[in-house]
Motif scaffolding. Structure first.
Motif, PDB file in Angstrom:
ATOM      1  N   LEU A  27       1.034  -1.348  -0.336  1.00  0.00           N
ATOM      2  CA  LEU A  27      -0.131   0.284  -0.263  1.00  0.00           C
ATOM      3  C   LEU A  27       0.746   1.650  -0.064  1.00  0.00           C
ATOM      4  O   LEU A  27       0.312   1.588  -0.722  1.00  0.00           O
ATOM      5  CB  LEU A  27      -0.831  -0.174   1.433  1.00  0.00           C
ATOM      6  CG  LEU A  27      -1.994  -1.384   1.360  1.00  0.00           C
ATOM      7  CD1 LEU A  27      -2.684  -1.002   2.614  1.00  0.00           C
ATOM      8  CD2 LEU A  27      -2.564  -1.175   0.089  1.00  0.00           C
ATOM      9  N   VAL A  32      -0.725   4.719  -1.459  1.00  0.00           N
ATOM     10  CA  VAL A  32      -2.327   4.165  -1.084  1.00  0.00           C
ATOM     11  C   VAL A  32      -1.985   4.649   0.864  1.00  0.00           C
ATOM     12  O   VAL A  32      -3.092   5.697   0.435  1.00  0.00           O
ATOM     13  CB  VAL A  32      -2.763   2.619  -1.289  1.00  0.00           C
ATOM     14  CG1 VAL A  32      -4.216   2.925  -0.666  1.00  0.00           C
ATOM     15  CG2 VAL A  32      -3.089   2.475  -2.612  1.00  0.00           C
ATOM     16  N   LEU A  33      -1.286   4.906   0.909  1.00  0.00           N
ATOM     17  CA  LEU A  33      -0.865   5.064   2.460  1.00  0.00           C
ATOM     18  C   LEU A  33       0.566   6.109   2.429  1.00  0.00           C
ATOM     19  O   LEU A  33       1.299   5.000   1.519  1.00  0.00           O
ATOM     20  CB  LEU A  33      -0.757   3.934   2.874  1.00  0.00           C
ATOM     21  CG  LEU A  33      -1.747   3.008   3.586  1.00  0.00           C
ATOM     22  CD1 LEU A  33      -1.367   1.967   4.255  1.00  0.00           C
ATOM     23  CD2 LEU A  33      -3.384   3.940   3.683  1.00  0.00           C
ATOM     24  N   ASP A  53     -10.392   6.493   3.560  1.00  0.00           N
ATOM     25  CA  ASP A  53      -8.833   5.946   2.716  1.00  0.00           C
ATOM     26  C   ASP A  53      -9.064   4.291   2.981  1.00  0.00           C
ATOM     27  O   ASP A  53      -8.661   3.611   1.903  1.00  0.00           O
ATOM     28  CB  ASP A  53      -8.483   6.054   5.243  1.00  0.00           C
ATOM     29  CG  ASP A  53      -8.087   6.831   5.097  1.00  0.00           C
ATOM     30  OD1 ASP A  53      -7.572   7.853   3.959  1.00  0.00           O
ATOM     31  OD2 ASP A  53      -8.178   7.765   6.180  1.00  0.00           O
ATOM     32  N   ARG A  56     -10.186   4.207  -0.416  1.00  0.00           N
ATOM     33  CA  ARG A  56      -8.918   4.532  -1.826  1.00  0.00           C
ATOM     34  C   ARG A  56      -8.134   3.011  -1.242  1.00  0.00           C
ATOM     35  O   ARG A  56      -7.388   2.114  -2.749  1.00  0.00           O
ATOM     36  CB  ARG A  56      -7.909   5.471  -0.775  1.00  0.00           C
ATOM     37  CG  ARG A  56      -6.880   6.058  -1.782  1.00  0.00           C
ATOM     38  CD  ARG A  56      -6.196   6.877  -2.225  1.00  0.00           C
ATOM     39  NE  ARG A  56      -5.841   6.782  -0.051  1.00  0.00           N
ATOM     40  CZ  ARG A  56      -6.320   7.643   0.648  1.00  0.00           C
ATOM     41  NH1 ARG A  56      -7.178   8.436   0.379  1.00  0.00           N
ATOM     42  NH2 ARG A  56      -5.564   7.554   2.025  1.00  0.00           N
ATOM     43  N   ILE A  57      -7.879   2.011  -0.625  1.00  0.00           N
ATOM     44  CA  ILE A  57      -7.781   1.287  -0.554  1.00  0.00           C
ATOM     45  C   ILE A  57      -8.285  -0.406  -0.701  1.00  0.00           C
ATOM     46  O   ILE A  57      -7.906  -0.673  -1.784  1.00  0.00           O
ATOM     47  CB  ILE A  57      -7.072   0.195   1.383  1.00  0.00           C
ATOM     48  CG1 ILE A  57      -6.276   1.462   1.594  1.00  0.00           C
ATOM     49  CG2 ILE A  57      -6.828  -1.166   1.520  1.00  0.00           C
ATOM     50  CD1 ILE A  57      -6.042   1.127   3.554  1.00  0.00           C
ATOM     51  N   LEU A  61      -6.700  -2.442  -4.443  1.00  0.00           N
ATOM     52  CA  LEU A  61      -6.821  -4.277  -4.069  1.00  0.00           C
ATOM     53  C   LEU A  61      -7.633  -4.096  -5.523  1.00  0.00           C
ATOM     54  O   LEU A  61      -7.945  -5.867  -5.482  1.00  0.00           O
ATOM     55  CB  LEU A  61      -6.913  -4.142  -2.280  1.00  0.00           C
ATOM     56  CG  LEU A  61      -6.333  -4.125  -1.819  1.00  0.00           C
ATOM     57  CD1 LEU A  61      -6.697  -4.399  -0.468  1.00  0.00           C
ATOM     58  CD2 LEU A  61      -4.789  -5.181  -1.513  1.00  0.00           C
ATOM     59  N   ARG A 109      -9.291  -6.842   1.170  1.00  0.00           N
ATOM     60  CA  ARG A 109     -10.590  -5.330   0.216  1.00  0.00           C
ATOM     61  C   ARG A 109     -11.985  -5.517   0.615  1.00  0.00           C
ATOM     62  O   ARG A 109     -12.737  -4.065   0.393  1.00  0.00           O
ATOM     63  CB  ARG A 109     -10.460  -6.218  -0.806  1.00  0.00           C
ATOM     64  CG  ARG A 109     -10.697  -5.429  -2.001  1.00  0.00           C
ATOM     65  CD  ARG A 109     -11.349  -6.117  -3.161  1.00  0.00           C
ATOM     66  NE  ARG A 109     -11.753  -7.587  -2.903  1.00  0.00           N
ATOM     67  CZ  ARG A 109     -11.735  -8.233  -4.022  1.00  0.00           C
ATOM     68  NH1 ARG A 109     -11.808  -8.302  -5.109  1.00  0.00           N
ATOM     69  NH2 ARG A 109     -12.911  -9.194  -3.498  1.00  0.00           N
ATOM     70  N   CYS A 112     -12.464  -3.731   3.533  1.00  0.00           N
ATOM     71  CA  CYS A 112     -12.388  -1.881   3.283  1.00  0.00           C
ATOM     72  C   CYS A 112     -13.529  -1.639   3.189  1.00  0.00           C
ATOM     73  O   CYS A 112     -14.362  -0.581   2.660  1.00  0.00           O
ATOM     74  CB  CYS A 112     -11.549  -1.662   2.567  1.00  0.00           C
ATOM     75  SG  CYS A 112      -9.908  -1.605   3.490  1.00  0.00           S
TER      76      CYS A 112
END
Length: 122
Positions: A27, A32-33, A53, A56-57, A61, A109, A112
């Protein structure tokens, strides 16, 4: 060592260091992070990520896993292998002990996607 991710509505996902560290590296390397957030998530302290966040993750994924081989593993250096994990402890090269499985990344994923209000990690 393990971490528990939890949404405000009580959904949880547990992860061990063997899967978590390569996932964080992936990530971070993908942007992403940011480095600070990825580092904090690697400690066993309370870290909060917002809904944006989590989205976005999940989006990253979705894309990443669409090309990942079934049964694959993402190694700490970001490379992907389909070689099965022997669960042997590699004392000579500790990085070889870490790999995020495609199966676990898929669960992360999905978690999230469901974490519309974000999640905490500790």
């Amino acid at each position: 060592m393990s971490w528990t991710l939890e949404t405000p509505d009580g959904r949880t996902l547990s992860v061990n260091a063997w899967n978590w560290r390569p996932a964080l590296e992936l990530l971070e390397s993908a942007g992403v992070l940011d480095a600070e957030t990825a580092e904090l998530l690697g400690y066993n302290i309370l870290v909060e990520l917002g809904g944006e966040d989590a989205r976005r993750i999940a989006a990253f994924l979705d894309s990443y896993l669409s090309t990942a081989p079934a049964g694959g593993r993402v190694l700490l250096d970001g490379s992907v292998t389909t070689e099965p994990d022997t669960f042997e402890f590699h004392r000579d090269d500790l990085a070889r002990n870490y790999s995020a499985t495609v199966e676990w990344l898929t669960r992360f994923r999905d978690f999230c996607h469901a974490a519309t209000n974000g999640f905490t990690c500790c």
